[in-house]
Design an enzyme around this catalytic site. Structure first.
Site, PDB file in Angstrom:
ATOM      1  N   GLU A  40       6.335   5.638   5.191  1.00 50.29           N
ATOM      2  CA  GLU A  40       6.331   4.229   4.773  1.00 50.29           C
ATOM      3  C   GLU A  40       7.622   3.860   4.053  1.00 50.29           C
ATOM      4  O   GLU A  40       7.596   3.155   3.042  1.00 50.29           O
ATOM      5  CB  GLU A  40       5.141   3.941   3.856  1.00 50.29           C
ATOM      6  CG  GLU A  40       3.789   4.286   4.440  1.00 50.29           C
ATOM      7  CD  GLU A  40       2.633   3.996   3.497  1.00 50.29           C
ATOM      8  OE1 GLU A  40       2.823   3.196   2.550  1.00 50.29           O
ATOM      9  OE2 GLU A  40       1.545   4.565   3.698  1.00 50.29           O
ATOM     10  N   GLU A  61      -3.587   8.563  -0.319  1.00 48.77           N
ATOM     11  CA  GLU A  61      -3.449   8.373  -1.765  1.00 48.77           C
ATOM     12  C   GLU A  61      -4.641   8.913  -2.552  1.00 48.77           C
ATOM     13  O   GLU A  61      -5.314   8.193  -3.285  1.00 48.77           O
ATOM     14  CB  GLU A  61      -3.212   6.898  -2.075  1.00 48.77           C
ATOM     15  CG  GLU A  61      -1.940   6.374  -1.436  1.00 48.77           C
ATOM     16  CD  GLU A  61      -1.710   4.893  -1.670  1.00 48.77           C
ATOM     17  OE1 GLU A  61      -2.509   4.253  -2.384  1.00 48.77           O
ATOM     18  OE2 GLU A  61      -0.719   4.360  -1.135  1.00 48.77           O
ATOM     19  N   ASN A  76      -1.648  11.652   3.216  1.00 45.11           N
ATOM     20  CA  ASN A  76      -0.511  10.768   2.940  1.00 45.11           C
ATOM     21  C   ASN A  76      -0.548  10.295   1.494  1.00 45.11           C
ATOM     22  O   ASN A  76      -1.614   9.954   0.975  1.00 45.11           O
ATOM     23  CB  ASN A  76      -0.586   9.555   3.889  1.00 45.11           C
ATOM     24  CG  ASN A  76       0.653   8.688   3.843  1.00 45.11           C
ATOM     25  OD1 ASN A  76       1.774   9.182   3.937  1.00 45.11           O
ATOM     26  ND2 ASN A  76       0.467   7.383   3.711  1.00 45.11           N
ATOM     27  N   HIS A 117       8.467   4.917  -0.788  1.00 47.27           N
ATOM     28  CA  HIS A 117       8.773   3.578  -1.292  1.00 47.27           C
ATOM     29  C   HIS A 117       9.703   3.774  -2.491  1.00 47.27           C
ATOM     30  O   HIS A 117       9.257   4.111  -3.590  1.00 47.27           O
ATOM     31  CB  HIS A 117       7.491   2.856  -1.707  1.00 47.27           C
ATOM     32  CG  HIS A 117       6.572   2.553  -0.573  1.00 47.27           C
ATOM     33  ND1 HIS A 117       6.840   1.568   0.343  1.00 47.27           N
ATOM     34  CD2 HIS A 117       5.394   3.111  -0.193  1.00 47.27           C
ATOM     35  CE1 HIS A 117       5.862   1.507   1.235  1.00 47.27           C
ATOM     36  NE2 HIS A 117       4.975   2.450   0.937  1.00 47.27           N
ATOM     37  N   ASP A 123      10.873   2.293   2.503  1.00 40.48           N
ATOM     38  CA  ASP A 123      11.697   1.116   2.275  1.00 40.48           C
ATOM     39  C   ASP A 123      12.498   1.349   1.002  1.00 40.48           C
ATOM     40  O   ASP A 123      12.152   2.208   0.184  1.00 40.48           O
ATOM     41  CB  ASP A 123      10.889  -0.182   2.209  1.00 40.48           C
ATOM     42  CG  ASP A 123       9.621  -0.088   1.384  1.00 40.48           C
ATOM     43  OD1 ASP A 123       9.585   0.691   0.416  1.00 40.48           O
ATOM     44  OD2 ASP A 123       8.654  -0.799   1.689  1.00 40.48           O
TER      45      ASP A 123
END
Length: 663
Positions: free
Chosen positions: A431, A324, A367, A402, A433
């Protein structure tokens, strides 16, 4: 990521603190049996029922106030916020069982943020697991703290306790219960995810709770890759300078190796969950952009990577080296983190160089989240292209993914993948979801059927896309194993989410069938999917300050309400949330909210708005999509920040030039 998170606990499952009743956490599960209660403290017998203080505070039975009946437990004489009532549960809790802990709390006077935690000790070393995060409690009524907790390791000491965030005021607790629902066996008559999706490894982010009992069975059955969600971050591996510990990560790595699973290392460098000492100079002051501080910081970075990556060597085949680092609102696209402010791009160059030297055979990734947003995607592309041209050893780009049931579209996600193809690097979904919520204002007592159906179609379409790009996508990881343990339960607001393939009782959802066999999704329902906006991840809940305002400058009667909440607090850092509501009868076309900090706070990352901070003065302006507030309309933004000394809420706010007074 994030995590969520995300903070660094390995045995915890967080649920929402409630003002009245416990939310249902079942998502498309089999009917739950009656919970089995193993602890009850109602304080109706005139005693403290085995509760003791954590220090020299005084615990006594009281009839002054009670949640139920006539008795409660009064806690007085506290001299530190961490002091409070605790109960020994060593002989009660069994490893691998998911317990629901519920306690009613009320301040004797004033207000504070209260949290529910567990202290455990192994080999004399103490660890602290947060069950319910900071929750606003005052003297006006009882507030229920309810959370789920799974003990994942052998311990010699185990106590649950209640503490406050900042003050040492007296408080009461009452009607404390601990219960569990007997676990269902995992389903063995359904296809394994890893047997159906064979184009790339499919992984799950895990804590210690995911490698024991039924959780461990589910994990090893369906997944062939794991990511330690928090256990490899800086605060977990080097909490104090040059003192390394792998107590959280080693059991996860050992489990993965024993089950033949690939391991993604997450993460060597991040602006969050990094101890404050990392950015403290030799003079004891916060680092600045001097040559001396830069040399010290990069030396600490190199030492950290050589120790942590070197500890695992070839056991970890992929590392998120930096996490990030993009802020699309900056002209150069680079996040103004403490790393960047002291060392510029050299911290990224150093991290990749050292990682390559230490683990030459590992794949090294950069990432980030929201890489399907064109502005952010393009800034990340430009950075990676620049670093490649300089010879920095980057092997791949990680897309966190996300997302939610309405956003992003498949086309936007495909454009994200296509953007990085010319760089010739690997791409991984790191990651993923899919939240059932589409705005911060939503909260469901149980996941609605139509949202779960939408979710199934999102998983179906996204996995179909990833498999179509198997030559580019080399791994897909879900940020969690099942809905009983997801960071989205407390981020961006506290509510029960259901973002994964398996429900809270580890049973397959429609989302699972979306990945494994879409023909088993109910064909009679056809959800419509429209664009929305997602935000970045990370941690816990609560205090709020409400203010009212009457901004001028538009026709009609103007007015607003502003709520500022600290939704997560940890040593040296915090997470916040701000909501603006237009309470007038005139539309607000473009907004600018300002405030002053008094505790040395600095905002490092902000989403759903644009940030300017000059010393103590903070200004946040609307994003392109949330600038118009109709009467009754609202806009929310969140942020991550740092603090020194204390973290008081701002005393006043100004909206579009008009001061808002705190009532």
């Amino acid at each position: 990521m994030r995590a969520l998170a995300r903070l660094a606990v390995t045995t915890l499952v967080v649920a929402a603190p409630l003002a009245a009743a416990t939310l249902s956490t079942t998502a498309n599960a089999a009917d739950d049996p009656t919970p089995i209660t193993v602890v009850t403290s109602d304080f109706e017998d005139g005693t403290v029922q085995g509760w003791v203080g954590r220090s020299a505070e005084t615990l006594a039975h009281s009839t002054t106030v009670a949640h139920g009946g006539i008795g409660s437990l009064e806690v007085t004489g506290r001299t530190a916020a961490w002091q409070g009532p605790s109960l020994d549960v060593l002989d009660v809790f069994e490893k691998g069982t998911a317990y629901t802990i519920s306690a009613w709390v009320r301040m004797a006077s004033g207000s504070d943020d209260v949290r529910l935690s567990v202290e455990r000790r192994t080999g004399g070393a103490a660890a602290y697991d947060q069950v319910v995060g900071n929750t606003a409690v005052n003297s006006g009524g009882w507030v229920n703290l309810t959370g789920r907790y799974t003990l994942a390791t052998d311990v010699e000491f185990l106590r649950m306790y209640v503490e406050t965030s900042s003050t040492t005021g007296s408080f009461y607790i009452d009607d404390v219960t601990v219960s569990y629902v007997p676990a269902l066996p995992i389903q063995t008559d359904i296809p394994r995810v890893k047997d159906v999706v064979t184009e790339f490894p499919v992984g799950a982010a895990i804590t210690g709770a995911e490698i024991v009992t039924e959780h461990g069975q589910l994990l090893s059955r369906h997944f062939n890759s794991v990511t330690p969600g928090n256990a490899l971050k800086w605060d977990a591996t080097e909490p104090n300078e040059n003192t390394f510990t792998y107590a959280q990560a080693d059991p996860l790595i050992a489990y993965a190796k024993a089950n033949g699973m690939a391991i993604r290392g997450h993460t060597l460098v991040w602006h969050n969950q990094t101890p404050s000492w990392v950015f403290t100079g030799a003079d004891g002051q916060p680092m600045t952009a001097t040559a001396e501080d830069k040399e010290l910081l990069l030396g600490r970075l190199e030492n950290h990577i050589r120790n942590v990556a070197g500890h695992y060597g070839d056991d970890i085949g992929v590392w998120d080296v930096v996490n990030e680092v993009i802020d699309e609102n900056q002209p150069d696209g680079l996040r103004r983190s403490s790393w960047y402010e002291v060392a510029g791009l050299d911290y990224i160059r150093t991290a990749f160089r050292v990682a390559r030297e230490v683990v030459p055979d590992a794949k090294l990734f950069i990432n980030d989240y929201n890489t399907n947003v064109p502005a952010k995607r393009d800034k990340l592309y430009n950075l990676v292209a620049q670093l490649q041209a300089e010879g920095v050893p980057i092997d791949g780009v990680g897309h966190q993914m996300h997302i939610n049931v309405n956003w992003p579209s498949v086309a936007e996600t495909e454009a994200m993948i296509q953007k990085f193809v010319p760089l010739g690097l690997e791409q991984q979904v790191t990651e993923m979801d899919v939240s059932i919520y589409t705005s911060n204002g939503e909260s469901f007592p149980a996941p609605p059927a139509d949202r779960l159906l939408k979710q199934a179609y999102v998983y179906r379409d996204m996995f179909a896309l990833f498999r179509r790009y198997a030559s580019e996508i080399t791994s897909v990881t879900l940020w969690g194993l099942a809905d009983d343990n997801t960071w989205l339960d407390t981020f961006p607001v506290t509510r029960k989410d259901a973002p994964l393939l398996f429900d809270t009782r580890l049973q397959a959802k429609s989302a699972y069938w979306g990945v494994v066999d879409p023909s088993k999704i109910n064909p009679s329902q056809s959800p419509s999917v429209s664009p929305s906006v997602s935000v970045s991840p990370s941690v816990s809940v609560s205090p709020s300050v409400s203010v009212s305002a009457s901004p001028s400058g538009s026709a009609g009667t103007a007015g607003c309400a502003v709520t500022y909440r600290v939704t997560g607090n940890w040593p040296g850092g915090f997470q916040g949330d701000v909501k603006i509501v237009n309470t007038g009868n005139a539309a607000i076309a473009g907004w600018s909210l300002t405030w002053q900090y008094t505790g040395g706070q600095r905002i490092a990352q902000l989403w759903n708005g644009a940030l300017t901070q000059d010393g103590t003065a903070v200004t946040v302006t609307n994003a392109s999509w949330n600038g118009t507030l109709a009467p009754g309309g609202s806009a929310s933004f969140g942020f991550l920040g740092s603090w020194t000394g204390s973290n008081p809420a701002p005393a006043a706010f100004t909206l579009n030039g008009t001061t808002c007074a705190v009532p």
